[in-house]
Design a protein around this motif. Structure first.
Motif, PDB file in Angstrom:
ATOM      1  N   GLY A  85      11.199   6.375  -7.069  1.00  0.00           N
ATOM      2  CA  GLY A  85      12.314   6.670  -6.182  1.00  0.00           C
ATOM      3  C   GLY A  85      12.140   5.970  -4.841  1.00  0.00           C
ATOM      4  O   GLY A  85      11.263   5.106  -4.681  1.00  0.00           O
ATOM      5  N   PHE A  86      12.972   6.334  -3.883  1.00  0.00           N
ATOM      6  CA  PHE A  86      12.960   5.613  -2.614  1.00  0.00           C
ATOM      7  C   PHE A  86      11.585   5.610  -1.971  1.00  0.00           C
ATOM      8  O   PHE A  86      11.035   4.562  -1.635  1.00  0.00           O
ATOM      9  CB  PHE A  86      13.993   6.213  -1.647  1.00  0.00           C
ATOM     10  N   ARG A  87      11.009   6.792  -1.808  1.00  0.00           N
ATOM     11  CA  ARG A  87       9.753   6.879  -1.057  1.00  0.00           C
ATOM     12  C   ARG A  87       8.620   6.125  -1.751  1.00  0.00           C
ATOM     13  O   ARG A  87       7.812   5.462  -1.080  1.00  0.00           O
ATOM     14  CB  ARG A  87       9.380   8.366  -0.859  1.00  0.00           C
ATOM     15  N   ASP A  88       8.555   6.225  -3.064  1.00  0.00           N
ATOM     16  CA  ASP A  88       7.483   5.533  -3.788  1.00  0.00           C
ATOM     17  C   ASP A  88       7.705   4.027  -3.813  1.00  0.00           C
ATOM     18  O   ASP A  88       6.747   3.256  -3.895  1.00  0.00           O
ATOM     19  CB  ASP A  88       7.349   6.083  -5.208  1.00  0.00           C
ATOM     20  N   THR A  89       8.962   3.604  -3.764  1.00  0.00           N
ATOM     21  CA  THR A  89       9.236   2.172  -3.663  1.00  0.00           C
ATOM     22  C   THR A  89       8.769   1.651  -2.307  1.00  0.00           C
ATOM     23  O   THR A  89       8.184   0.559  -2.216  1.00  0.00           O
ATOM     24  CB  THR A  89      10.740   1.896  -3.868  1.00  0.00           C
ATOM     25  N   VAL A  90       9.012   2.427  -1.270  1.00  0.00           N
ATOM     26  CA  VAL A  90       8.513   2.049   0.060  1.00  0.00           C
ATOM     27  C   VAL A  90       6.987   1.933   0.023  1.00  0.00           C
ATOM     28  O   VAL A  90       6.399   1.000   0.594  1.00  0.00           O
ATOM     29  CB  VAL A  90       8.964   3.071   1.123  1.00  0.00           C
ATOM     30  N   ALA A  91       6.331   2.852  -0.681  1.00  0.00           N
ATOM     31  CA  ALA A  91       4.864   2.784  -0.793  1.00  0.00           C
ATOM     32  C   ALA A  91       4.442   1.492  -1.491  1.00  0.00           C
ATOM     33  O   ALA A  91       3.450   0.861  -1.098  1.00  0.00           O
ATOM     34  CB  ALA A  91       4.341   4.005  -1.542  1.00  0.00           C
ATOM     35  N   ALA A  92       5.188   1.082  -2.517  1.00  0.00           N
ATOM     36  CA  ALA A  92       4.857  -0.167  -3.219  1.00  0.00           C
ATOM     37  C   ALA A  92       5.055  -1.366  -2.287  1.00  0.00           C
ATOM     38  O   ALA A  92       4.256  -2.309  -2.287  1.00  0.00           O
ATOM     39  CB  ALA A  92       5.717  -0.307  -4.471  1.00  0.00           C
ATOM     40  N   LEU A  93       6.113  -1.316  -1.486  1.00  0.00           N
ATOM     41  CA  LEU A  93       6.343  -2.399  -0.515  1.00  0.00           C
ATOM     42  C   LEU A  93       5.220  -2.433   0.519  1.00  0.00           C
ATOM     43  O   LEU A  93       4.779  -3.505   0.951  1.00  0.00           O
ATOM     44  CB  LEU A  93       7.697  -2.222   0.166  1.00  0.00           C
ATOM     45  N   SER A  94       4.772  -1.261   0.894  1.00  0.00           N
ATOM     46  CA  SER A  94       3.687  -1.180   1.863  1.00  0.00           C
ATOM     47  C   SER A  94       2.406  -1.794   1.293  1.00  0.00           C
ATOM     48  O   SER A  94       1.669  -2.502   1.993  1.00  0.00           O
ATOM     49  CB  SER A  94       3.486   0.286   2.261  1.00  0.00           C
ATOM     50  N   GLU A  95       2.153  -1.530   0.002  1.00  0.00           N
ATOM     51  CA  GLU A  95       0.980  -2.164  -0.632  1.00  0.00           C
ATOM     52  C   GLU A  95       1.094  -3.684  -0.598  1.00  0.00           C
ATOM     53  O   GLU A  95       0.112  -4.395  -0.385  1.00  0.00           O
ATOM     54  CB  GLU A  95       0.830  -1.685  -2.078  1.00  0.00           C
ATOM     55  N   TRP A  96       2.302  -4.179  -0.825  1.00  0.00           N
ATOM     56  CA  TRP A  96       2.508  -5.628  -0.748  1.00  0.00           C
ATOM     57  C   TRP A  96       2.319  -6.133   0.681  1.00  0.00           C
ATOM     58  O   TRP A  96       1.795  -7.232   0.892  1.00  0.00           O
ATOM     59  CB  TRP A  96       3.878  -6.015  -1.315  1.00  0.00           C
ATOM     60  N   ASN A  97       2.711  -5.338   1.660  1.00  0.00           N
ATOM     61  CA  ASN A  97       2.454  -5.766   3.051  1.00  0.00           C
ATOM     62  C   ASN A  97       0.966  -5.971   3.287  1.00  0.00           C
ATOM     63  O   ASN A  97       0.565  -6.916   3.973  1.00  0.00           O
ATOM     64  CB  ASN A  97       3.019  -4.738   4.037  1.00  0.00           C
ATOM     65  N   ARG A  98       0.141  -5.104   2.701  1.00  0.00           N
ATOM     66  CA  ARG A  98      -1.313  -5.269   2.840  1.00  0.00           C
ATOM     67  C   ARG A  98      -1.772  -6.557   2.153  1.00  0.00           C
ATOM     68  O   ARG A  98      -2.684  -7.227   2.638  1.00  0.00           O
ATOM     69  CB  ARG A  98      -2.052  -4.077   2.230  1.00  0.00           C
ATOM     70  N   LEU A  99      -1.131  -6.902   1.035  1.00  0.00           N
ATOM     71  CA  LEU A  99      -1.500  -8.144   0.342  1.00  0.00           C
ATOM     72  C   LEU A  99      -1.097  -9.368   1.153  1.00  0.00           C
ATOM     73  O   LEU A  99      -1.849 -10.349   1.227  1.00  0.00           O
ATOM     74  CB  LEU A  99      -0.844  -8.180  -1.049  1.00  0.00           C
ATOM     75  N   PHE A 100       0.078  -9.305   1.778  1.00  0.00           N
ATOM     76  CA  PHE A 100       0.487 -10.437   2.632  1.00  0.00           C
ATOM     77  C   PHE A 100      -0.485 -10.598   3.800  1.00  0.00           C
ATOM     78  O   PHE A 100      -0.822 -11.710   4.207  1.00  0.00           O
ATOM     79  CB  PHE A 100       1.912 -10.240   3.170  1.00  0.00           C
ATOM     80  N   GLU A 101      -0.940  -9.469   4.318  1.00  0.00           N
ATOM     81  CA  GLU A 101      -1.879  -9.500   5.445  1.00  0.00           C
ATOM     82  C   GLU A 101      -3.228 -10.066   5.003  1.00  0.00           C
ATOM     83  O   GLU A 101      -3.872 -10.808   5.752  1.00  0.00           O
ATOM     84  CB  GLU A 101      -2.039  -8.063   5.983  1.00  0.00           C
TER      85      GLU A 101
END
Lengths: 320, 320
Positions: B39-55
């Protein structure tokens, strides 16, 4: 025990005044809606608000989860409050939440509300998918735990498939026959037949949109329709589900209709109720009108509560 | 700028190794799935994990939201990562979340995944409802903000209605023609015709279940199928959407299939990939095989990335 008086659907804006009117109308049990589009967490919040009401009004209302609670309410001169959802929104996409919402006290859940849900189609969809893959899973799980399948706002094909697929009788808590007033919310004859043949219940609605001539529907028109249904299908599967939305602001209707699924907002306003049904105190008049229409005392008792009581006693836990 | 190489669907388990394989395979842009049933919140969590990968990997990957970001990635020898959802789960029941997930970077969203969603039917439903009331609203809103409608896992009637109802070209990011390999996930001829006639894109899938003979499908069988599609419909609307699920545990497949909508868990195991497509490094071999099959250099470039680039340039923002 005197015969219980039960209303199988209200969405009142709760207040001490209304709880007192329930007592004045002799209403022993009411099924109250706690979710239209509210997901799990917001449904829990609605239940929590009701917990505050039970705490504040222990002399008037009682949190109910079984038919036995109705007897307790009657012994203590209170009204038993049951909970239900008009959409499967509280279970979101999670089959496991069916047992959780049952454990939290929900006893009815519609499989859809006007539109398509994850489980089946609503009555305002152009196409009725019937039960979906998840819908068939949900029916089985609701059967298992004793969460009543309510098809009041579903499409007729979905209603029929729920009746066929369910191992236990289902309910249409608040609607009228479509051959009396032909709107998508009312129930087609074939569906009614299948509902009654499988031990299901219909709660006659007193909401103006479901009544022939709307708010101008007379109590005689209404009881004549009830008599016709009783003549056709018998009296065992019929009761009242008034859909009383007393004291709700028009914003509540906008939420019910539009939820979060559309952008444009139409003006939503609750219409006037028929003069003979504006609060819980009017159940006395309905009882009298049913007697005038020719129902005997036993039939009137069945119609005003005993049928729902029996259904609830058989439906709110695991199957025997 | 040399021609970009683009894969329009991967669900890899991200790692430095895979990002290096993207570079080694000359893959300039990848559409990555961040939600199946989240759902929305867990999708945001997945995006956040990708932000860590970009970093963590600024030398290898780049967060991308527009076709221009592909050019930047190519200039800096990195791979542009676009995000998408394979189900409308991230928008839950809230039309307003379409613009929100677009603002968070999502650029593709499937209207359903195998089963019925609030928007339309999945390809494994017995009945295909087509677009629902909310589905028509969602198509309009996705058109407005530039969130690409992806019908990869939807039923064919739903696919056709999305094509008809959408004011902008849609995508089927990862599937093959059903007249090559007849499974519900692949696309019926009429749907393909309508897709291409409206400027839509098909990404050929390299997932074994979508291939004739599964993992035993030869690269020659695959390129022959691509050539037949090109001969029939032209080359403008075709690309690759490999559906590469490299390094994912089998539990990921169970989640994709079963989500939270059913109780019984079937054993889920990713099957073997064809020997000629097991990682991003294998794109060189596909390029060579397409040339051997008779595609000229310009056609091969179009097929391996330029078509998706053009589609993305026209699709990821408000309509001109």
């Amino acid at each position: 025990m005197r015969p219980p008086r039960i209303d199988a659907l209200q969405f009142i804006n709760p207040s001490e005044t209304i709880f007192e009117e329930m007592r004045a109308g002799g209403v022993d049990a009411v099924h109250i809606t706690v979710s239209y589009h509210e997901g799990f967490r917001d449904t829990v919040a609605a239940l929590s608000e009701w917990n505050r009401l039970f705490e504040a009004h222990p002399d008037l209302i009682l949190r109910a989860t079984s038919a036995a609670d109705i007897a307790t309410a009657m012994e203590t001169k209170r009204t038993a409050i049951f909970f239900g959802a008009q959409n499967p929104a509280p279970i979101e996409d999670d089959l496991g939440l069916i047992e959780i919402v049952h454990q939290l006290g929900l006893r009815f859940m519609q499989l859809s509300y006007n539109n398509q849900s994850l489980l089946c189609a609503g009555c305002y969809e152009a196409q009725d998918s019937g039960l979906t893959n998840m819908g068939r899973e949900a029916v089985r799980e609701m059967n298992r735990v004793g969460l009543v399948i309510d098809m009041s706002h579903s499409g007729d094909r979905s209603r029929l498939e729920a009746i066929e697929h369910s191992a236990r009788p289902i309910a249409i808590t608040h609607a009228n026959p479509a051959d009396w007033h032909d709107v998508p919310r009312n129930v087609a004859p074939d569906t009614l037949k299948a509902l009654f043949e499988t031990g299901g219940m219909l709660g006659f609605s007193l909401y103006p949109l479901h009544l022939a001539n709307g708010a101008d529907c007379t109590i005689e028109d209404f009881t004549a329709m009830v008599a016709r249904v009783a003549d056709t299908y018998g009296t065992a599967g019929i009761g009242i589900g008034s859909d009383l939305c007393q004291d709700q602001p028009d914003e509540a209707l906008a939420w019910m209709r539009d939820g979060r699924w559309k952008k444009e907002r139409e003006d939503a306003a609750f219409g006037a109720q028929p003069a003979w049904f504006r609060s819980n105190t009017d159940f006395h008049g309905i009882a009298a009108a049913l007697r005038e229409r020719g129902f005997d005392a036993a039939e009137t008792d069945a119609l005003l509560g005993e049928n729902w009581y029996r259904f609830m006693a058989n439906s709110f836990g695991p199957a025997p």
